[in-house]
Motif scaffolding. Structure first.
Motif, PDB file in Angstrom:
ATOM      1  N   GLY A 126      47.249  52.779  39.972  1.00  0.00           N
ATOM      2  CA  GLY A 126      48.482  52.087  40.327  1.00  0.00           C
ATOM      3  C   GLY A 126      48.209  50.601  40.147  1.00  0.00           C
ATOM      4  N   LEU A 127      49.073  49.909  39.407  1.00  0.00           N
ATOM      5  CA  LEU A 127      48.794  48.514  39.080  1.00  0.00           C
ATOM      6  C   LEU A 127      49.828  47.559  39.664  1.00  0.00           C
ATOM      7  CD1 LEU A 127      47.755  48.983  35.343  1.00  0.00           C
ATOM      8  CD2 LEU A 127      46.261  48.797  37.343  1.00  0.00           C
ATOM      9  N   ALA A 128      49.330  46.362  39.957  1.00  0.00           N
ATOM     10  CA  ALA A 128      50.189  45.316  40.524  1.00  0.00           C
ATOM     11  C   ALA A 128      50.252  44.145  39.546  1.00  0.00           C
ATOM     12  CB  ALA A 128      49.605  44.847  41.847  1.00  0.00           C
ATOM     13  N   THR A 129      51.224  43.280  39.757  1.00  0.00           N
ATOM     14  CA  THR A 129      51.294  42.048  38.965  1.00  0.00           C
ATOM     15  C   THR A 129      51.052  40.858  39.893  1.00  0.00           C
ATOM     16  OG1 THR A 129      53.656  42.213  39.281  1.00  0.00           O
ATOM     17  CG2 THR A 129      52.810  42.925  37.151  1.00  0.00           C
ATOM     18  N   GLY A 130      51.358  39.650  39.429  1.00  0.00           N
ATOM     19  CA  GLY A 130      51.101  38.461  40.243  1.00  0.00           C
ATOM     20  C   GLY A 130      49.749  37.873  39.868  1.00  0.00           C
ATOM     21  N   LEU A 135      41.035  40.601  37.324  1.00  0.00           N
ATOM     22  CA  LEU A 135      40.617  42.002  37.169  1.00  0.00           C
ATOM     23  C   LEU A 135      41.026  42.507  35.784  1.00  0.00           C
ATOM     24  CD1 LEU A 135      39.593  44.765  38.229  1.00  0.00           C
ATOM     25  CD2 LEU A 135      41.926  45.154  39.088  1.00  0.00           C
ATOM     26  N   TYR A 136      42.250  42.180  35.387  1.00  0.00           N
ATOM     27  CA  TYR A 136      42.729  42.642  34.079  1.00  0.00           C
ATOM     28  C   TYR A 136      41.942  42.005  32.942  1.00  0.00           C
ATOM     29  CZ  TYR A 136      46.504  44.500  36.942  1.00  0.00           C
ATOM     30  OH  TYR A 136      47.215  45.176  37.904  1.00  0.00           O
ATOM     31  N   LYS A 137      41.470  40.793  33.161  1.00  0.00           N
ATOM     32  CA  LYS A 137      40.635  40.123  32.155  1.00  0.00           C
ATOM     33  C   LYS A 137      39.311  40.897  32.019  1.00  0.00           C
ATOM     34  CE  LYS A 137      39.069  36.439  29.750  1.00  0.00           C
ATOM     35  NZ  LYS A 137      38.071  37.081  28.930  1.00  0.00           N
ATOM     36  N   LEU A 138      38.734  41.266  33.156  1.00  0.00           N
ATOM     37  CA  LEU A 138      37.464  42.020  33.105  1.00  0.00           C
ATOM     38  C   LEU A 138      37.677  43.396  32.480  1.00  0.00           C
ATOM     39  CD1 LEU A 138      35.819  41.122  36.543  1.00  0.00           C
ATOM     40  CD2 LEU A 138      35.200  40.282  34.294  1.00  0.00           C
ATOM     41  N   MET A 139      38.797  44.018  32.802  1.00  0.00           N
ATOM     42  CA  MET A 139      39.087  45.330  32.201  1.00  0.00           C
ATOM     43  C   MET A 139      39.267  45.200  30.684  1.00  0.00           C
ATOM     44  SD  MET A 139      41.671  46.999  35.035  1.00  0.00           S
ATOM     45  CE  MET A 139      41.960  48.531  34.153  1.00  0.00           C
ATOM     46  N   SER A 140      39.893  44.106  30.263  1.00  0.00           N
ATOM     47  CA  SER A 140      40.081  43.858  28.827  1.00  0.00           C
ATOM     48  C   SER A 140      38.725  43.626  28.167  1.00  0.00           C
ATOM     49  CB  SER A 140      40.973  42.631  28.605  1.00  0.00           C
ATOM     50  OG  SER A 140      42.215  42.819  29.226  1.00  0.00           O
ATOM     51  N   ASP A 141      37.888  42.810  28.814  1.00  0.00           N
ATOM     52  CA  ASP A 141      36.544  42.563  28.277  1.00  0.00           C
ATOM     53  C   ASP A 141      35.731  43.851  28.233  1.00  0.00           C
ATOM     54  OD1 ASP A 141      37.176  39.942  28.051  1.00  0.00           O
ATOM     55  OD2 ASP A 141      35.999  39.260  29.772  1.00  0.00           O
ATOM     56  N   ASN A 201      50.829  41.830  28.112  1.00  0.00           N
ATOM     57  CA  ASN A 201      50.131  40.625  27.698  1.00  0.00           C
ATOM     58  C   ASN A 201      48.734  40.501  28.301  1.00  0.00           C
ATOM     59  OD1 ASN A 201      50.317  38.264  26.195  1.00  0.00           O
ATOM     60  ND2 ASN A 201      50.639  37.063  28.060  1.00  0.00           N
ATOM     61  N   ASN A 202      48.599  40.866  29.567  1.00  0.00           N
ATOM     62  CA  ASN A 202      47.310  40.660  30.240  1.00  0.00           C
ATOM     63  C   ASN A 202      46.381  41.860  30.202  1.00  0.00           C
ATOM     64  OD1 ASN A 202      47.565  37.903  31.353  1.00  0.00           O
ATOM     65  ND2 ASN A 202      49.352  38.804  32.349  1.00  0.00           N
TER      66      ASN A 202
END
Ligand code: GLP
Length: 257
Positions: free
Chosen positions: A37-41, A47-53, A90-91
């Protein structure tokens, strides 16, 4: 004072996100069909940056991951930069190999709000319990867009945003008047169904909400307090958001990292 939730307080904010990412990573690696379950803000951004990396640098495979987002503004669609759909693409989503069919987002541009609520609820019910629900917290105690007054038994619903929320979120818009006045959100009951809930709070605007969460009663006036009815919640806090916890000499039920 007893509490049934974990509290992790970080001196170094990068460590906070690293630890939370480790939790997510181990789900992705170990579960056949992980559901998040994901949140924005701003809270989950790092966290999303680390998941992308993780995808780029560690070849973390998101092919079996299914996601559900908490909420969306009514009137904004995936091409509107302030929409939560745009934020997620985007993120995170565009950076990883998640399958589009496994991404669940609310359509804020839908023609029929009630129909959209029913569609999303059906998907939520079919998916069953999420493995982890990521949450931020509003200054008025909202989770998702479950504003003060929301019932613990609420499912997916339409909500008129509180003035405080409109003001808080206006930082992402050009003008206060551009902030949508209504939204669709997963309900509290849907959020509480998750197997584990990780709530992120950092910075001075979260000092009061975290104080209320930890030391206050369970009340519909502060919807985040409902999380205390769940038995697997973890607060990921930086030292600033945790100011009142660290001040309270009678309360020691936390770890500082
Ligand atoms: C919005 C979202 C919430 C989020 C909250 C806090 O209102 N609907 O899901 O938790 O903002 O945002 P931030 O993390 O930017 O403080």
């Amino acid at each position: 004072m007893e509490n049934n939730f974990e509290i992790k307080i970080y001196e170094n904010i990068d460590m906070l996100y690293k630890d939370l990412y480790s939790e997510i990573k181990s789900l992705i690696i170990n579960l056949k069909k992980p559901i998040l379950g994901l949140a924005t803000g701003s809270s989950p951004l790092k966290l999303y940056k680390l998941m992308s990396d993780g995808f780029k640098k560690e070849s973390l495979d998101y092919i079996n991951l299914k996601t559900f987002n908490l909420d969306e503004y009514i009137g904004l669609g995936k091409y509107d930069e302030q929409s939560y759909s745009y934020f997620m693409w985007n993120n995170l989503f565009k950076n990883i190999n998640i399958l589009e069919k496994n991404i669940n987002l609310i359509d804020g541009k839908c023609k029929d709000v009630n129909k959209e609520i029913k569609r999303y609820q059906k998907r939520l019910d079919r998916a069953g319990a999420f493995d982890i629900q990521i949450l931020g917290i509003g200054t008025d105690g909202h989770i998702g867009f479950n504003e003060p007054g929301t019932s613990i038994d609420s499912n997916c619903h339409m909500v008129y945003l509180d003035m405080q929320t409109i003001k808080d979120n206006s930082r992402f818009f050009n003008n206060l008047s551009d902030v949508p006045k209504s939204a669709i959100t997963m309900g509290v009951k849907d959020i509480l169904k998750a197997k584990r809930i990780c709530l992120i709070a950092t910075g001075d605007k979260k000092i009061e909400p975290i104080k209320k969460f930890v030391f206050g009663d369970i009340t519909n006036k502060f919807p985040a307090s409902y999380l205390k009815r769940h038995n697997n919640v973890c607060l990921y806090l930086d030292k600033t958001a945790a100011t009142e916890i660290l001040k309270n000499k009678d309360f020691t039920n936390y770890i500082v990292k």
